[in-house]
Design a protein around this motif. Structure first.
Motif, PDB file in Angstrom:
ATOM      1  N   GLN A 525       0.822  -1.201   0.000  1.00 18.65           N
ATOM      2  CA  GLN A 525       0.000   0.000   0.000  1.00 18.65           C
ATOM      3  C   GLN A 525       0.860   1.256   0.000  1.00 18.65           C
ATOM      4  OE1 GLN A 525      -3.102   0.447  -0.558  1.00 18.65           O
ATOM      5  NE2 GLN A 525      -3.652  -1.721  -0.587  1.00 18.65           N
ATOM      6  N   LEU A 526       1.933   1.251   0.772  1.00 19.89           N
ATOM      7  CA  LEU A 526       2.804   2.424   0.811  1.00 19.89           C
ATOM      8  C   LEU A 526       3.486   2.637  -0.537  1.00 19.89           C
ATOM      9  CD1 LEU A 526       4.432   2.059   4.350  1.00 19.89           C
ATOM     10  CD2 LEU A 526       2.461   3.442   3.679  1.00 19.89           C
ATOM     11  N   ILE A 527       3.904   1.562  -1.172  1.00 15.65           N
ATOM     12  CA  ILE A 527       4.536   1.694  -2.488  1.00 15.65           C
ATOM     13  C   ILE A 527       3.540   2.247  -3.505  1.00 15.65           C
ATOM     14  CG2 ILE A 527       5.532   0.397  -4.415  1.00 15.65           C
ATOM     15  CD1 ILE A 527       6.778  -1.490  -2.352  1.00 15.65           C
ATOM     16  N   SER A 528       2.309   1.741  -3.465  1.00 12.94           N
ATOM     17  CA  SER A 528       1.313   2.169  -4.455  1.00 12.94           C
ATOM     18  C   SER A 528       0.928   3.633  -4.282  1.00 12.94           C
ATOM     19  CB  SER A 528       0.061   1.284  -4.358  1.00 12.94           C
ATOM     20  OG  SER A 528      -0.610   1.486  -3.119  1.00 12.94           O
ATOM     21  N   ASP A 529       1.073   4.169  -3.062  1.00  7.53           N
ATOM     22  CA  ASP A 529       0.670   5.556  -2.797  1.00  7.53           C
ATOM     23  C   ASP A 529       1.878   6.462  -2.554  1.00  7.53           C
ATOM     24  OD1 ASP A 529      -1.426   7.454  -2.520  1.00  7.53           O
ATOM     25  OD2 ASP A 529      -1.231   7.385  -0.334  1.00  7.53           O
ATOM     26  N   LEU A 530       3.057   6.020  -2.984  1.00  4.01           N
ATOM     27  CA  LEU A 530       4.280   6.727  -2.636  1.00  4.01           C
ATOM     28  C   LEU A 530       4.324   8.154  -3.177  1.00  4.01           C
ATOM     29  CD1 LEU A 530       6.670   5.972  -0.906  1.00  4.01           C
ATOM     30  CD2 LEU A 530       7.872   5.188  -2.955  1.00  4.01           C
ATOM     31  N   ASN A 531       3.658   8.406  -4.279  1.00  2.00           N
ATOM     32  CA  ASN A 531       3.637   9.765  -4.831  1.00  2.00           C
ATOM     33  C   ASN A 531       2.867  10.739  -3.952  1.00  2.00           C
ATOM     34  OD1 ASN A 531       5.180   9.083  -7.081  1.00  2.00           O
ATOM     35  ND2 ASN A 531       3.377   8.547  -8.313  1.00  2.00           N
ATOM     36  N   ASN A 532       2.109  10.205  -3.010  1.00  2.17           N
ATOM     37  CA  ASN A 532       1.315  11.044  -2.111  1.00  2.17           C
ATOM     38  C   ASN A 532       1.808  10.974  -0.670  1.00  2.17           C
ATOM     39  OD1 ASN A 532      -0.644  11.856  -4.172  1.00  2.17           O
ATOM     40  ND2 ASN A 532      -1.287   9.709  -4.117  1.00  2.17           N
ATOM     41  N   ILE A 533       3.066  10.579  -0.499  1.00  2.00           N
ATOM     42  CA  ILE A 533       3.677  10.474   0.829  1.00  2.00           C
ATOM     43  C   ILE A 533       5.004  11.221   0.809  1.00  2.00           C
ATOM     44  CG2 ILE A 533       4.626   8.903   2.567  1.00  2.00           C
ATOM     45  CD1 ILE A 533       2.746   6.735   1.471  1.00  2.00           C
ATOM     46  N   ASP A 534       5.239  12.034   1.840  1.00  2.00           N
ATOM     47  CA  ASP A 534       6.475  12.809   1.920  1.00  2.00           C
ATOM     48  C   ASP A 534       7.437  12.311   2.986  1.00  2.00           C
ATOM     49  OD1 ASP A 534       5.566  14.724  -0.056  1.00  2.00           O
ATOM     50  OD2 ASP A 534       4.219  15.480   1.495  1.00  2.00           O
ATOM     51  N   LEU A 535       6.922  11.682   4.019  1.00  2.00           N
ATOM     52  CA  LEU A 535       7.741  11.295   5.169  1.00  2.00           C
ATOM     53  C   LEU A 535       7.060  10.118   5.855  1.00  2.00           C
ATOM     54  CD1 LEU A 535      10.049  11.971   7.267  1.00  2.00           C
ATOM     55  CD2 LEU A 535       8.411  13.530   8.349  1.00  2.00           C
ATOM     56  N   ILE A 536       7.858   9.155   6.361  1.00  2.00           N
ATOM     57  CA  ILE A 536       7.306   7.966   7.022  1.00  2.00           C
ATOM     58  C   ILE A 536       8.003   7.769   8.361  1.00  2.00           C
ATOM     59  CG2 ILE A 536       7.172   5.433   6.938  1.00  2.00           C
ATOM     60  CD1 ILE A 536       6.721   5.655   3.944  1.00  2.00           C
ATOM     61  N   PHE A 537       7.213   7.441   9.386  1.00  2.00           N
ATOM     62  CA  PHE A 537       7.735   7.038  10.696  1.00  2.00           C
ATOM     63  C   PHE A 537       7.296   5.607  10.990  1.00  2.00           C
ATOM     64  CE2 PHE A 537       7.782  11.632  11.198  1.00  2.00           C
ATOM     65  CZ  PHE A 537       8.920  11.867  11.944  1.00  2.00           C
ATOM     66  N   LEU A 538       8.252   4.737  11.275  1.00  2.00           N
ATOM     67  CA  LEU A 538       7.983   3.394  11.795  1.00  2.00           C
ATOM     68  C   LEU A 538       8.396   3.430  13.263  1.00  2.00           C
ATOM     69  CD1 LEU A 538       7.342   0.436  11.895  1.00  2.00           C
ATOM     70  CD2 LEU A 538       9.399  -0.033  10.531  1.00  2.00           C
ATOM     71  N   ILE A 539       7.410   3.487  14.153  1.00  2.00           N
ATOM     72  CA  ILE A 539       7.683   3.833  15.554  1.00  2.00           C
ATOM     73  C   ILE A 539       7.890   2.574  16.408  1.00  2.00           C
ATOM     74  CG2 ILE A 539       6.710   6.137  15.562  1.00  2.00           C
ATOM     75  CD1 ILE A 539       4.057   5.012  16.464  1.00  2.00           C
ATOM     76  N   GLY A 540       8.921   1.826  16.079  1.00  2.00           N
ATOM     77  CA  GLY A 540       9.353   0.722  16.925  1.00  2.00           C
ATOM     78  C   GLY A 540       8.847  -0.637  16.515  1.00  2.00           C
ATOM     79  N   ASP A 541       9.551  -1.670  17.000  1.00  4.00           N
ATOM     80  CA  ASP A 541       9.346  -3.063  16.597  1.00  4.00           C
ATOM     81  C   ASP A 541       9.414  -3.138  15.076  1.00  4.00           C
ATOM     82  OD1 ASP A 541       9.184  -3.653  19.241  1.00  4.00           O
ATOM     83  OD2 ASP A 541       7.196  -4.534  19.178  1.00  4.00           O
ATOM     84  N   ILE A 542      10.601  -2.956  14.585  1.00  2.77           N
ATOM     85  CA  ILE A 542      10.825  -2.716  13.168  1.00  2.77           C
ATOM     86  C   ILE A 542      10.696  -3.986  12.349  1.00  2.77           C
ATOM     87  CG2 ILE A 542      12.536  -1.874  11.503  1.00  2.77           C
ATOM     88  CD1 ILE A 542      13.607  -0.130  13.888  1.00  2.77           C
ATOM     89  N   CYS A 543      11.566  -4.971  12.612  1.00  2.00           N
ATOM     90  CA  CYS A 543      11.516  -6.185  11.787  1.00  2.00           C
ATOM     91  C   CYS A 543      11.429  -7.465  12.603  1.00  2.00           C
ATOM     92  CB  CYS A 543      12.716  -6.245  10.842  1.00  2.00           C
ATOM     93  SG  CYS A 543      14.308  -6.480  11.662  1.00  2.00           S
ATOM     94  N   TYR A 544      11.426  -7.364  13.938  1.00  5.96           N
ATOM     95  CA  TYR A 544      11.320  -8.550  14.787  1.00  5.96           C
ATOM     96  C   TYR A 544      12.393  -9.582  14.466  1.00  5.96           C
ATOM     97  CZ  TYR A 544       6.745  -6.789  16.223  1.00  5.96           C
ATOM     98  OH  TYR A 544       5.744  -6.015  16.725  1.00  5.96           O
ATOM     99  N   ALA A 545      13.611  -9.127  14.226  1.00  5.08           N
ATOM    100  CA  ALA A 545      14.702 -10.079  14.011  1.00  5.08           C
ATOM    101  C   ALA A 545      14.956 -10.890  15.277  1.00  5.08           C
ATOM    102  CB  ALA A 545      15.969  -9.344  13.595  1.00  5.08           C
ATOM    103  N   ASN A 546      14.768 -10.266  16.421  1.00  3.09           N
ATOM    104  CA  ASN A 546      14.914 -10.960  17.707  1.00  3.09           C
ATOM    105  C   ASN A 546      16.222 -11.727  17.812  1.00  3.09           C
ATOM    106  OD1 ASN A 546      12.417  -9.965  18.284  1.00  3.09           O
ATOM    107  ND2 ASN A 546      11.419 -11.925  18.605  1.00  3.09           N
ATOM    108  N   GLY A 547      17.291 -11.121  17.322  1.00  4.19           N
ATOM    109  CA  GLY A 547      18.595 -11.740  17.469  1.00  4.19           C
ATOM    110  C   GLY A 547      19.058 -12.536  16.266  1.00  4.19           C
ATOM    111  N   TYR A 548      18.267 -12.603  15.213  1.00  7.91           N
ATOM    112  CA  TYR A 548      18.667 -13.289  13.982  1.00  7.91           C
ATOM    113  C   TYR A 548      19.034 -12.217  12.961  1.00  7.91           C
ATOM    114  CZ  TYR A 548      17.054 -17.477  16.219  1.00  7.91           C
ATOM    115  OH  TYR A 548      16.916 -18.515  17.100  1.00  7.91           O
ATOM    116  N   ILE A 549      20.333 -11.968  12.840  1.00  8.17           N
ATOM    117  CA  ILE A 549      20.840 -10.786  12.162  1.00  8.17           C
ATOM    118  C   ILE A 549      20.449 -10.740  10.695  1.00  8.17           C
ATOM    119  CG2 ILE A 549      22.917  -9.405  11.783  1.00  8.17           C
ATOM    120  CD1 ILE A 549      22.185  -9.964  14.743  1.00  8.17           C
ATOM    121  N   SER A 550      20.321 -11.906  10.065  1.00 12.17           N
ATOM    122  CA  SER A 550      19.999 -11.933   8.632  1.00 12.17           C
ATOM    123  C   SER A 550      18.679 -11.250   8.331  1.00 12.17           C
ATOM    124  CB  SER A 550      19.952 -13.371   8.121  1.00 12.17           C
ATOM    125  OG  SER A 550      18.885 -14.095   8.723  1.00 12.17           O
ATOM    126  N   GLN A 551      17.785 -11.174   9.321  1.00  7.84           N
ATOM    127  CA  GLN A 551      16.467 -10.624   9.069  1.00  7.84           C
ATOM    128  C   GLN A 551      16.488  -9.120   8.817  1.00  7.84           C
ATOM    129  OE1 GLN A 551      13.775 -13.210   8.934  1.00  7.84           O
ATOM    130  NE2 GLN A 551      15.878 -13.847   8.610  1.00  7.84           N
TER     131      GLN A 551
END
Length: 818
Positions: A525-551
């Protein structure tokens, strides 16, 4: 967000037992099969409340078979038959103590479909499959004593198990569900009357099971948590084979590519699986001791695979033919890959065959750029002290091998070269397991370049570059971004905010934390509407790698189309930072031993000290004050002083829209896990900060952590200061609190308690969007990730004098002197 501890769950069960003792259900014989009724009396099952509780109304569809979109049912790799239940088909999803939800059937292409069992009666049109499946270890259900640990489990929704156990089973391709109506002494349909005290005792058995599962649960399934590769034996069979093609990836310069895996085994089983390893020379020669970490309980691996998939995932006849294929996606991760065919399931893995090696044409190439806002503007020179835009990326080139830089300039204009700094870290930088042990993977080198003296709102192009020691250049493809507006600039400004995103695999493969299936929809959804977005905040719990660095590589690849185009700002969450004895405010092990190092290195934020992840950033008419809830925020602390300064130092005439961001809910939330504590938010959160929000007239405070959406009224000290819901005019008199934690990770339940301050709730994935039209008008929208449509919105219309207006606890001192 944390799963409910087993002890709390046990107490929840005990709490309900006195009430259950007073309830009984009259037994009756119910036929083994029934057709799918489209109505419950005169009410269509798929609309209204149907035959069940309103909680399930939106999930129920009744066509040829009962279909449930998102029930509280666990995924599983095997199931066990039992016939001593009678089934309640007249009200299959009533939320009462007498109902437990059970997976009954699956598609013939499901990875758990067994053609030797009459599971689904494909084509028969029958409502209920002949096999009834339930959980290991529950007395009176007569399952084998040594049933696999991955046997499909059932849970009772009433007990408030929480989102940590709300499972999403689409990969099972399920076709029908029902609930237990009664228990009988004979298999099939014995009429009995069962007292709910007995059912309560059975549910206590479920608690014991869940307590044992807690060590492998983090919001949802962790498929690799039971793979005991340290027990793996090499049982190479010359009749077995595994081949991967093509062997060279990214020939057109792409950093994401697909491979076809062809494999065969002379002794195929439904438990066979394919593991993907990188680097290709994985080894199980020596293994560390198991980690003492109930949060993550990492798989007992010496070299953790990046992903895995069952051999019959896309080859349903694999068990009969011994042959199968998989189509898997790989990303450029600075090393080569190999694939292994395992038999013996996850608990007793045997390497049957090892594939050829595959690699990207340039494994060290610069990849996955991430833009971020720089530090504050210097109003004297109208340029930033450090930078207006930063570019961070990953490569395999150390500074002794190549010099990193960014080539950039106005679109169609002259190019400039800006040097980049280089960071990396080693295993000893991690605080604990699995990050120091089985989850470790070399992170490569992370480069950051500072692009200065940008013209506001101007479109720029850029490329990532490395000058090798022999004088040759290595380039990325060309990207573009638009420079940020000058603080206070009056122009259309659009900001997207959400938390708890995680990542997921488009090829359907399994990973360490396999519960973030909403993540791909949010990304799309963000990619499809990217022309109408100027700034993005991901406010924590980013990728849940939980210690698995490859993630982290996997995540930066997933968001590259977004983060390479607009500033992608992050905040710190519990799954990035928390670790005992590491200085985090909470002493749990949510980060899997990362203790903030990955988030602080992989992404740039304009903090004075990135180990203290709080910062402010200006974007046109917005001032954002970003808190770090994993460090102490209470009055008198260093962070409290930062928050106070950030809120107090903004010029509201130039930047009228003041937004507070944090991961944990420091304001108000109706999430079950907060309501159960009685605080309806992070304990000590509001008590410490609400006077600051009120004094400095914060417009909106937005949080993650609770995986859903919720919006409050403008509120102060638990009292709504304005009962309007959609169109606010004049002074606000309070702050609107929003939970936007539905970025992708498993959804969190709401309490059944009603609160006057909660205006809108949605148990779904989504994000919020703020649009500043000008200095007097702001539009707030909540959009769902599955369709991008607006499901909640409000506007604020006011003048500068309305911001200055005196309200409770924010009146400046006055004097009668003239």
């Amino acid at each position: 967000m944390s799963p409910l501890p087993a002890a709390s769950l046990f107490l929840s069960i005990l709490f309900f037992l006195p009430r259950l003792d007073k309830v009984s259900a009259a037994g009756r014989t119910i036929p083994t099969r029934a057709i799918c009724n489209n109505t419950c009396g005169t009410i269509p099952v798929s609309t209204g409340f149907g035959c069940g509780h309103p909680y399930f109304a939106r999930y129920i569809k009744c066509n040829a078979a009962l279909v449930v979109a998102d029930p509280l049912i666990s995924t599983c790799s095997s199931m066990q038959n039992s016939g001593i239940f009678s089934l309640d088909r007249t009200s299959p999803f009533t939320v009462t103590g007498s109902n437990i939800f059970v997976l009954l059937g699956c598609s013939t292409t499901s990875p758990v479909f067994d053609p030797s069992e009459d599971l689904c009666n494909t084509g028969s049109g029958s409502r209920v499959c002949s096999g009834l499946y339930s959980c290991k270890g529950v007395n009176r259900i007569e399952l084998p004593q040594n049933a696999p640990t991955s046997t499909c489990c059932v849970y009772d929704a009433l007990m408030g198990i929480g989102s940590g156990y709300s499972m999403d089973p689409p990969k099972l391709q399920r076709s029908s569900y029902t609930s237990i109506y009664e228990f009988g002494d004979e298999r099939g349909s014995h009429e009995v009357e069962i007292r709910m005290r007995e059912l309560g005792l059975i549910l206590m058995s479920f608690v014991l099971i869940l307590a044992s599962l807690e060590e492998v649960a983090s919001h949802g399934d962790q498929p690799l948590s039971t793979i005991a590769v340290q027990k793996a034996t090499f049982a190479l069979n010359h009749q077995a084979s595994i081949k991967v093609s093509p062997t060279v990836l990214g020939l057109k310069g792409q950093n994401v590519d697909w491979v076809i895996v062809e494999f065969s085994s002379p002794h195929p089983s439904v438990d066979d699986w394919i593991g993907v390893f990188s680097p290709s020379n994985f080894s199980a020669s020596s293994c560390p001791a198991p980690a003492d970490n109930p949060w993550v309980n990492p798989p007992l691996l010496c070299s953790a695979p990046i992903k895995y998939q069952y051999a019959n995932y896309s080859s349903p006849k694999y068990k009969e033919t011994g042959k199968g294929t998989l189509k898997l996606q790989l990303i450029n991760q600075r090393s080569d890959f190999s694939f292994a065919l395992f038999s013996g399931g996850l608990l007793n893995p045997k390497v049957v065959a090892v594939s050829n090696k595959v690699a990207f044409s340039n494994p060290k190439a610069p990849v996955y750029p991430r833009l971020a806002q720089g530090k504050v503007w210097n109003e004297t020179t109208q340029m930033e002290v450090d930078s207006q835009m930063t570019v961070t990326w990953t490569s395999g080139y150390g500074i002794d091998e190549a010099v990193p830089f960014v080539e950039w300039g106005p679109k169609g204009g002259p190019a400039t070269h800006s040097p980049a700094g280089t960071l990396t870290f080693d295993r000893n930088s991690m605080c604990g397991e699995p990050a120091r042990t089985v989850g470790w993977r070399d992170p490569g080198f992370i480069h950051t370049s500072f692009l200065k003296e940008l013209w506001p709102n101007t479109l720029y192009t850029y490329k990532l570059g490395h000058i090798l020691s022999n004088g040759t250049y290595v380039w990325s493809r060309e990207y573009k971004f638009r420079a940020s507006p000058y603080p206070g600039q009056n122009s259309l400004q659009r900001v997207v905010i959400f938390g708890d995103m995680g990542k997921d695999e488009v090829d359907g493969s399994n990973e360490y934390n396999d519960f973030q299936h909403g993540s791909l929809n949010t990304t799309k959804q963000l990619i499809s509407d990217l022309n109408n977005i100027d700034l993005i905040f991901l406010i924590g719990d980013i990728c849940y790698a939980n210690g698995y660095i490859s993630q982290w590589d996997q995540f930066t690849a997933q968001v590259e189309p977004i983060a390479s185009t607009v500033p992608f700002m992050i905040a710190s969450g519990n799954h990035e930072r928390d670790w005992p004895g590491s200085g985090s405010f909470y002493g749990n092990k949510d980060s899997g031993g990362e203790c903030g190092v990955l988030a602080e290195t992989m992404f740039y934020v304009p903090a004075e000290n990135r180990a203290k992840f709080w910062y402010s950033t200006d974007y046109g008419m917005f001032r954002f004050c970003v808190a770090d809830t994993e460090h102490d925020w209470r009055e008198g602390t260093e962070q409290y002083k930062f928050i106070e300064h950030c809120l107090a130092s903004v010029d509201r005439q130039k930047q009228p829209w003041l937004i507070f961001l944090a991961h944990r809910v420091l304001g108000y939330s109706s999430a079950t896990f907060y309501a159960d504590t009685g605080s309806f938010g992070e304990p000590m959160g509001r008590e410490s900060l609400q006077k600051l929000w009120q004094k400095h007239k914060v417009d909106i405070a937005i949080y993650g952590h609770a995986h859903h959406y919720e919006r409050t009224c403008p509120i102060y000290q638990n009292i709504c200061t304005n009962k309007e819901k959609q169109h606010y005019t004049g002074p606000m008199n309070g702050t609107i609190h929003v939970v936007a934690g539905g970025g992708g990770a498993g959804l969190a339940e709401f309490t059944t308690l009603n609160t006057k301050w909660s205006f809108f709730k949605d148990y779904d994935y989504g994000f919020v969007k703020l649009t500043a039209v000008d200095h007097s008008n702001l539009l707030f929208e909540y959009k769902k990730s599955n369709d991008g449509k607006v499901y909640d919105s409000f506007t604020i219309s006011r003048d500068y004098r309305d911001i200055l207006a005196c309200t409770v606890d924010n009146c400046p001192t006055t004097t009668l002197a003239s």
